[in-house]
Design a protein around this motif. Structure first.
Motif, mmCIF file in Angstrom:
data_model
loop_
_atom_site.group_PDB
_atom_site.id
_atom_site.type_symbol
_atom_site.label_atom_id
_atom_site.label_comp_id
_atom_site.label_asym_id
_atom_site.label_seq_id
_atom_site.Cartn_x
_atom_site.Cartn_y
_atom_site.Cartn_z
ATOM 1 N N GLY A 317 0.783 -1.227 0.000
ATOM 2 C CA GLY A 317 0.000 0.000 0.000
ATOM 3 C C GLY A 317 0.805 1.261 0.000
ATOM 4 N N ARG A 318 0.116 2.335 -0.311
ATOM 5 C CA ARG A 318 0.717 3.652 -0.424
ATOM 6 C C ARG A 318 1.176 4.180 0.935
ATOM 7 N NH1 ARG A 318 -2.006 9.131 -2.621
ATOM 8 N NH2 ARG A 318 -0.754 10.567 -1.400
ATOM 9 N N GLY A 319 2.359 4.773 0.910
ATOM 10 C CA GLY A 319 2.814 5.523 2.072
ATOM 11 C C GLY A 319 3.233 4.704 3.272
ATOM 12 N N ILE A 320 3.190 3.378 3.159
ATOM 13 C CA ILE A 320 3.524 2.549 4.306
ATOM 14 C C ILE A 320 5.019 2.614 4.599
ATOM 15 C CG2 ILE A 320 3.571 0.178 5.143
ATOM 16 C CD1 ILE A 320 0.988 -0.303 3.638
ATOM 17 N N SER A 321 5.826 2.682 3.531
ATOM 18 C CA SER A 321 7.268 2.787 3.728
ATOM 19 C C SER A 321 7.862 3.552 2.568
ATOM 20 C CB SER A 321 7.912 1.401 3.794
ATOM 21 O OG SER A 321 9.323 1.519 3.805
ATOM 22 N N ARG A 322 8.892 4.337 2.858
ATOM 23 C CA ARG A 322 9.680 4.940 1.798
ATOM 24 C C ARG A 322 11.146 4.691 2.097
ATOM 25 N NH1 ARG A 322 7.626 8.906 -1.336
ATOM 26 N NH2 ARG A 322 9.584 8.684 -2.441
ATOM 27 N N GLY A 323 11.449 3.440 2.511
ATOM 28 C CA GLY A 323 12.821 3.076 2.749
ATOM 29 C C GLY A 323 13.587 2.965 1.444
ATOM 30 N N PHE A 324 14.931 2.883 1.544
ATOM 31 C CA PHE A 324 15.736 2.758 0.336
ATOM 32 C C PHE A 324 16.430 1.408 0.315
ATOM 33 C CE2 PHE A 324 18.777 4.472 3.381
ATOM 34 C CZ PHE A 324 19.970 3.845 3.065
ATOM 35 N N PHE A 325 16.868 1.025 -0.877
ATOM 36 C CA PHE A 325 17.444 -0.295 -1.103
ATOM 37 C C PHE A 325 18.687 -0.163 -1.961
ATOM 38 C CE2 PHE A 325 12.964 -0.618 -0.417
ATOM 39 C CZ PHE A 325 12.837 -1.670 0.464
ATOM 40 N N GLN A 326 19.735 -0.891 -1.572
ATOM 41 C CA GLN A 326 20.944 -1.017 -2.379
ATOM 42 C C GLN A 326 20.950 -2.404 -2.998
ATOM 43 O OE1 GLN A 326 24.296 -0.307 0.118
ATOM 44 N NE2 GLN A 326 23.712 1.809 0.528
ATOM 45 N N LEU A 327 21.035 -2.451 -4.296
ATOM 46 C CA LEU A 327 21.025 -3.714 -5.015
ATOM 47 C C LEU A 327 22.411 -3.928 -5.620
ATOM 48 C CD1 LEU A 327 17.598 -3.174 -6.822
ATOM 49 C CD2 LEU A 327 18.015 -4.164 -4.556
ATOM 50 N N ASP A 328 23.195 -4.798 -4.989
ATOM 51 C CA ASP A 328 24.535 -5.102 -5.477
ATOM 52 C C ASP A 328 24.396 -6.133 -6.596
ATOM 53 O OD1 ASP A 328 27.124 -5.897 -5.965
ATOM 54 O OD2 ASP A 328 27.688 -6.049 -3.857
ATOM 55 N N HIS A 329 24.700 -5.726 -7.809
ATOM 56 C CA HIS A 329 24.455 -6.596 -8.956
ATOM 57 C C HIS A 329 25.557 -7.619 -9.176
ATOM 58 C CE1 HIS A 329 20.842 -4.447 -9.921
ATOM 59 N NE2 HIS A 329 21.488 -3.294 -9.891
ATOM 60 N N ALA A 330 26.517 -7.709 -8.238
ATOM 61 C CA ALA A 330 27.447 -8.836 -8.287
ATOM 62 C C ALA A 330 26.679 -10.148 -8.214
ATOM 63 C CB ALA A 330 28.451 -8.744 -7.144
ATOM 64 N N ALA A 331 25.570 -10.119 -7.472
ATOM 65 C CA ALA A 331 24.728 -11.319 -7.369
ATOM 66 C C ALA A 331 24.063 -11.663 -8.692
ATOM 67 C CB ALA A 331 23.665 -11.118 -6.292
ATOM 68 N N ASP A 332 23.992 -10.684 -9.612
ATOM 69 C CA ASP A 332 23.382 -10.895 -10.926
ATOM 70 C C ASP A 332 24.425 -11.091 -12.018
ATOM 71 O OD1 ASP A 332 20.832 -10.345 -9.737
ATOM 72 O OD2 ASP A 332 21.312 -8.194 -9.866
ATOM 73 N N GLY A 333 25.694 -11.165 -11.613
ATOM 74 C CA GLY A 333 26.742 -11.401 -12.589
ATOM 75 C C GLY A 333 27.456 -10.163 -13.091
ATOM 76 N N VAL A 334 27.165 -8.988 -12.500
ATOM 77 C CA VAL A 334 27.876 -7.762 -12.873
ATOM 78 C C VAL A 334 28.525 -7.229 -11.603
ATOM 79 C CG1 VAL A 334 27.722 -5.459 -13.891
ATOM 80 C CG2 VAL A 334 26.228 -7.291 -14.724
ATOM 81 N N GLU A 335 29.821 -7.432 -11.476
ATOM 82 C CA GLU A 335 30.499 -7.208 -10.202
ATOM 83 C C GLU A 335 30.613 -5.742 -9.793
ATOM 84 O OE1 GLU A 335 34.294 -9.044 -10.187
ATOM 85 O OE2 GLU A 335 33.534 -11.072 -10.531
ATOM 86 N N ASN A 336 30.650 -4.852 -10.750
ATOM 87 C CA ASN A 336 30.977 -3.456 -10.427
ATOM 88 C C ASN A 336 29.797 -2.511 -10.652
ATOM 89 O OD1 ASN A 336 31.119 -3.762 -13.228
ATOM 90 N ND2 ASN A 336 32.765 -2.247 -13.468
ATOM 91 N N LEU A 337 28.610 -2.948 -10.260
ATOM 92 C CA LEU A 337 27.407 -2.118 -10.400
ATOM 93 C C LEU A 337 26.534 -2.263 -9.170
ATOM 94 C CD1 LEU A 337 25.392 -0.351 -12.068
ATOM 95 C CD2 LEU A 337 24.480 -2.500 -13.005
ATOM 96 N N VAL A 338 26.096 -1.124 -8.640
ATOM 97 C CA VAL A 338 25.099 -1.111 -7.580
ATOM 98 C C VAL A 338 24.000 -0.139 -7.976
ATOM 99 C CG1 VAL A 338 26.224 0.723 -6.216
ATOM 100 C CG2 VAL A 338 24.705 -0.910 -5.082
ATOM 101 N N SER A 339 22.751 -0.495 -7.694
ATOM 102 C CA SER A 339 21.618 0.403 -7.881
ATOM 103 C C SER A 339 21.083 0.794 -6.522
ATOM 104 C CB SER A 339 20.498 -0.269 -8.686
ATOM 105 O OG SER A 339 20.917 -0.571 -10.001
#
Length: 408
Positions: A317-339
């Motif tokens: 639902g809307r407005g319940i959280s606006r936390g942030f997330f770091q997605l380390d794409h080494a787990a996806d096979g790209v070692e030097n990228l984070v979103s």
């Protein structure tokens, strides 16, 4: 061709904050954005610096982060902010138990509150609706995102970073599990060969990640802001109910910004807008502050929230959280990228600190964050701040009535 240690893609508050943080740590960094700075979500917000009260009952961790960063920015950001305070407003018919729950939650995470009855509240804001039964004071404030983003970029530049505006990322070359090169058009029209890449493009993070062959599931929503002529409001007003349309009024000098709606969009660059969003927002805000119903409209705009799909689905639902997330794409096979996705303008500096910590860890660099204790350049000089905005073509619609950008 540039070969920085880190390439930051995205020139909103988070990207500029990351560039500043890394530059302070001695990292060679280049920031690119497809437009001027703050041309995405940061420059199309309602400009509320949250105290955390909005999230205290639904996301206490996020609320505590908000009040900490609220205090940091009041120390370091100077005239990038306007310290107005805020009121959470209970109208007749609003759930009084929710008001108490909100207050208890604020106190539990260290957000100071004071309760005023309706008459005392109307002494503070004379045009408040007669339906206001009580209000809760909280330390909300107003932020001018154009100044904030530009000042972060200027500080990054002064500490060795390269800031490239009007430089859209057009493609990436991935080889042996790493981004080897990033093709950048526009003002650069060249390749950049970084050691590490940070995707800080907010609602556009999915599109940039796809260039590297990885998936970031975004669920952006649009929200309308309506600026009307009205110069008699001191504090921010928030409706004390579960987040809904038209529950925030943000004061500027001679106008107020009314917001907002929440409607899912498929494409953050190409979405419809509806007249009902404007009319409903004005009507709901007028329930708190009746004069805005007939006040002349000065500007209307929509912004797109950079919501992370899996979190939105899990929370439901809307407005319940606006936390942030770091997605380390080494787990996806790209070692030097984070979103880095999600989050709020209020917590941009903390997002930047956390991301810079991550990047330094991946690069085996030992350097501490300094950004919480260093005042932004020009913090006490509005003219200098506005010169930064002009330098980086960073003027946004949110604070267009405040920023005075000189000709360069």
């Amino acid at each position: 061709m540039e070969s920085p240690t880190v390439l930051v893609i995205g020139g909103g508050a988070t990207g500029a904050g990351i560039a500043r943080d890394l530059a302070f740590r001695g990292v060679t960094v280049t920031l690119v954005d497809r437009g001027g700075l703050a041309s995405g979500t940061s420059g199309r917000s309602h400009g509320l610096l949250h105290s955390g009260a909005r999230y205290a009952d639904s996301d206490p961790v996020g609320a505590e982060e908000c009040i900490r960063e609220n205090r940091v920015l009041k120390r370091i950001a100077g005239d990038c902010l306007r310290d107005t305070g805020g009121l959470f407003v209970q109208l007749a018919g609003d759930d009084p138990e929710y008001f108490e729950t909100k207050r208890d939650a604020c106190e539990a995470v260290g957000i100071p509150t004071t309760v005023l009855d309706g008459d005392a509240a109307r002494d503070v804001v004379p045009d408040l609706s007669p339906d206001v039964e009580r209000v809760m004071r909280v330390p909300d404030a107003v932020v001018y995102p154009s100044r904030l983003v530009a000042a972060n970029a200027a500080d990054a530049r002064d500490h060795g970073a390269t800031i490239r505006t009007h430089a859209p990322v057009e493609g990436m070359t991935v080889a042996d599990g790493r981004i080897a090169a990033v093709d950048v058009g526009g003002a650069i029209d060249d390749r950049i060969e970084p050691e590490y890449v940070v995707n800080a493009t907010g609602a556009w993070a999915e599109r940039i990640a796809a260039m590297a062959g990885v998936t970031v599931e975004m669920r952006p929503t649009r929200g309308v802001m309506v600026s009307v002529e009205y110069d008699r409001l001191g504090p921010v007003l928030n409706r004390c109910r579960r987040p809904d349309d038209g529950d925030i009024i943000v004061p500027h000098d001679s106008e107020v910004v009314l917001g907002t709606t929440s409607v899912s969009v498929e494409d953050p660059d190409d979405y419809s807008t509806e007249a009902w969003e404007v009319s409903d927002t004005v009507a709901e805000c007028a329930a708190m502050l009746p004069p805005v119903a007939d006040a002349p409209t000065l500007r209307t705009w929509w912004g797109v929230r950079p919501l992370y799909g899996p979190d939105e689905k899990a929370r439901g639902g809307r407005g319940i959280s606006r936390g942030f997330f770091q997605l380390d794409h080494a787990a996806d096979g790209v070692e030097n990228l984070v979103s880095v996705v999600g989050g709020k303008l209020t917590t941009y500096r903390r997002m930047a600190e956390s991301t810079a910590d991550h990047v330094c860890d991946r690069l085996n660099l030992d350097a501490d964050c300094l950004t919480a204790d260093r005042r932004l350049p020009g913090a006490d000089d509005p003219d200098r701040l506005d010169a930064f905005v002009a330098e980086f073509d960073g003027g946004g619609v949110t604070d267009a009535d405040v920023i005075d950008t000189p000709e360069l």
